[in-house]
Enzyme design. Structure first.
Site, PDB file in Angstrom:
ATOM      1  N   CYS A   1       0.881  -1.178   0.000  1.00 51.98           N
ATOM      2  CA  CYS A   1       0.000   0.000   0.000  1.00 51.98           C
ATOM      3  C   CYS A   1       0.915   1.223   0.000  1.00 51.98           C
ATOM      4  O   CYS A   1       1.816   1.320  -0.827  1.00 51.98           O
ATOM      5  CB  CYS A   1      -0.973  -0.039   1.173  1.00 51.98           C
ATOM      6  SG  CYS A   1      -0.178  -0.223   2.794  1.00 51.98           S
ATOM      7  N   GLN A   2       0.727   2.134   0.946  1.00 53.34           N
ATOM      8  CA  GLN A   2       1.611   3.290   1.065  1.00 53.34           C
ATOM      9  C   GLN A   2       2.764   2.994   2.033  1.00 53.34           C
ATOM     10  O   GLN A   2       3.882   3.407   1.822  1.00 53.34           O
ATOM     11  CB  GLN A   2       0.805   4.513   1.528  1.00 53.34           C
ATOM     12  CG  GLN A   2       1.621   5.744   1.917  1.00 53.34           C
ATOM     13  CD  GLN A   2       2.262   6.461   0.738  1.00 53.34           C
ATOM     14  OE1 GLN A   2       1.969   6.193  -0.429  1.00 53.34           O
ATOM     15  NE2 GLN A   2       3.174   7.377   1.023  1.00 53.34           N
ATOM     16  N   THR A   3       2.429   2.246   3.119  1.00 60.19           N
ATOM     17  CA  THR A   3       3.450   1.979   4.155  1.00 60.19           C
ATOM     18  C   THR A   3       3.432   0.532   4.643  1.00 60.19           C
ATOM     19  O   THR A   3       4.021   0.227   5.681  1.00 60.19           O
ATOM     20  CB  THR A   3       3.215   2.885   5.379  1.00 60.19           C
ATOM     21  OG1 THR A   3       1.892   2.628   5.897  1.00 60.19           O
ATOM     22  CG2 THR A   3       3.349   4.364   5.039  1.00 60.19           C
ATOM     23  N   HIS A   4       2.756  -0.359   3.949  1.00 59.72           N
ATOM     24  CA  HIS A   4       2.511  -1.739   4.399  1.00 59.72           C
ATOM     25  C   HIS A   4       1.799  -1.754   5.750  1.00 59.72           C
ATOM     26  O   HIS A   4       2.194  -2.416   6.683  1.00 59.72           O
ATOM     27  CB  HIS A   4       3.776  -2.593   4.446  1.00 59.72           C
ATOM     28  CG  HIS A   4       3.516  -4.055   4.740  1.00 59.72           C
ATOM     29  ND1 HIS A   4       2.357  -4.687   4.318  1.00 59.72           N
ATOM     30  CD2 HIS A   4       4.231  -4.989   5.419  1.00 59.72           C
ATOM     31  CE1 HIS A   4       2.393  -5.953   4.735  1.00 59.72           C
ATOM     32  NE2 HIS A   4       3.513  -6.154   5.405  1.00 59.72           N
ATOM     33  N   HIS A   5       0.722  -0.983   5.794  1.00 59.20           N
ATOM     34  CA  HIS A   5      -0.216  -1.019   6.929  1.00 59.20           C
ATOM     35  C   HIS A   5      -1.531  -1.595   6.412  1.00 59.20           C
ATOM     36  O   HIS A   5      -1.967  -2.662   6.839  1.00 59.20           O
ATOM     37  CB  HIS A   5      -0.378   0.399   7.518  1.00 59.20           C
ATOM     38  CG  HIS A   5      -1.658   0.590   8.266  1.00 59.20           C
ATOM     39  ND1 HIS A   5      -2.390   1.752   8.179  1.00 59.20           N
ATOM     40  CD2 HIS A   5      -2.349  -0.224   9.091  1.00 59.20           C
ATOM     41  CE1 HIS A   5      -3.485   1.644   8.941  1.00 59.20           C
ATOM     42  NE2 HIS A   5      -3.480   0.447   9.489  1.00 59.20           N
ATOM     43  N   ARG A   6      -2.125  -0.938   5.407  1.00 59.33           N
ATOM     44  CA  ARG A   6      -3.348  -1.487   4.803  1.00 59.33           C
ATOM     45  C   ARG A   6      -3.082  -2.865   4.195  1.00 59.33           C
ATOM     46  O   ARG A   6      -3.921  -3.765   4.272  1.00 59.33           O
ATOM     47  CB  ARG A   6      -3.876  -0.529   3.729  1.00 59.33           C
ATOM     48  CG  ARG A   6      -4.419   0.768   4.280  1.00 59.33           C
ATOM     49  CD  ARG A   6      -4.779   1.759   3.188  1.00 59.33           C
ATOM     50  NE  ARG A   6      -3.624   2.460   2.653  1.00 59.33           N
ATOM     51  CZ  ARG A   6      -3.691   3.385   1.690  1.00 59.33           C
ATOM     52  NH1 ARG A   6      -4.856   3.706   1.136  1.00 59.33           N
ATOM     53  NH2 ARG A   6      -2.603   3.986   1.254  1.00 59.33           N
ATOM     54  N   SER A   7      -1.893  -3.031   3.617  1.00 59.68           N
ATOM     55  CA  SER A   7      -1.567  -4.325   2.994  1.00 59.68           C
ATOM     56  C   SER A   7      -1.235  -5.386   4.042  1.00 59.68           C
ATOM     57  O   SER A   7      -1.036  -6.549   3.686  1.00 59.68           O
ATOM     58  CB  SER A   7      -0.435  -4.173   1.983  1.00 59.68           C
ATOM     59  OG  SER A   7       0.710  -3.558   2.547  1.00 59.68           O
TER      60      SER A   7
END
Length: 276
Positions: free
Chosen positions: A235-241
């Site tokens: 994602c943007q920071t590997h939080h949503r992903s």
């Protein structure tokens, strides 16, 4: 530890967890987006974890995974042992909980579960909550990066673009994917990546549980992602992903990986290929 203490499935329902709350090997970790969620009432015995501790927090790409030394300190402070079965949950449908479980996979600690729907599903089931702070007994957990293949770095990702059987699942919003929005030097997406927003993996009618598996598999197959493929999510920071990595695991994608640098790294460089 009895063998039945590892019987919690990867995705555990609130009632299943409640029935096992007294299991001595269980470590329940609440990693909420908002700390108030934990203070207002959490699963009894759950330990609070600030999600920022899952990130390196420094350098050009602060959202990278912490190093083995930092992870040793983190998991020792949480009281993790080799025999512990971790159940992770959050207050937002699985992003931070998924990032925590991905981190455990990275260090080879594979006894873990996700509380489906997190605190929303727990409260909706009218199960007891607690406002007492649980302070774990510290352990001496020596973390090593035993499964480095769970992560992929920018260099390998660049080299493998377009390879047969290799796919990229972008978990950001459609507007970010299309390059219409974003907080980066360059906007757009990694060439060949397909987009399924992490929010579309949740069932809003069922307290943010993971959506129906058959529906999700069909949607992913329509996008060209099948369980036999090596799938990288970001994602943007590997939080949503964190959630989309976990969803892939739950759906039987055996080669799920994540790109922790995510768009924060890719979109802020001048030498990365980008599509819009």
């Amino acid at each position: 530890m009895s063998s039945e203490d590892n019987l919690l499935p990867l995705i555990v329902e609130p009632e299943q967890l409640e029935a096992r709350l007294d299991a001595p090997s269980l470590l329940i970790i609440d990693v909420p987006l908002k700390a108030e969620s934990h203070e207002q009432g959490h699963v009894p015995g759950a330990v609070y974890l600030d999600p920022k501790r899952l990130l390196r927090g420094e350098g050009d790409v602060p959202n990278e995974a912490p190093d083995a030394e930092a992870l040793s300190a983190l998991f020792s402070s949480l009281g993790l042992t080799r025999d512990t079965h971790v159940v992770a949950y959050d207050d937002e449908g699985g992003g931070w909980a998924g990032r925590l479980l991905w981190t455990l996979e990275l260090i080879g600690h594979t006894r873990y579960s996700y509380l489906n729907g997190g605190i929303h599903a727990w409260r909706a089931a009218k199960l007891p909550t607690s406002t007492e702070t649980t302070s774990p007994a510290p352990s001496d957990y020596q973390a090593e990066i035993l499964h480095p293949e769970v992560a992929i770095d920018r260099v390998e990702l660049t080299e493998r673009l377009g390879e047969k059987g290799f796919a990229i699942w972008d978990a950001r919003t459609r507007a970010e994917y299309d390059g219409e929005k974003g907080d980066n030097k360059r906007l757009g997406h990694i060439p060949g990546a397909v987009n399924l927003d992490w929010l579309d993996a949740m069932d809003k009618a069922r307290d943010l549980r993971i959506r129906d598996y058959a529906e999700l598999i069909t949607e992913l197959e329509t996008l060209g992602l099948t369980p036999d493929m090596e799938v990288v999510t970001h994602c943007q920071t590997h939080h949503r992903s964190g959630l989309t990595w976990l969803v892939g695991k739950a759906l039987g994608f055996e080669k799920m990986r994540a790109y922790p640098g995510s768009w924060k790294e890719w979109g802020n460089r001048d030498d990365t290929p980008i599509e819009k």
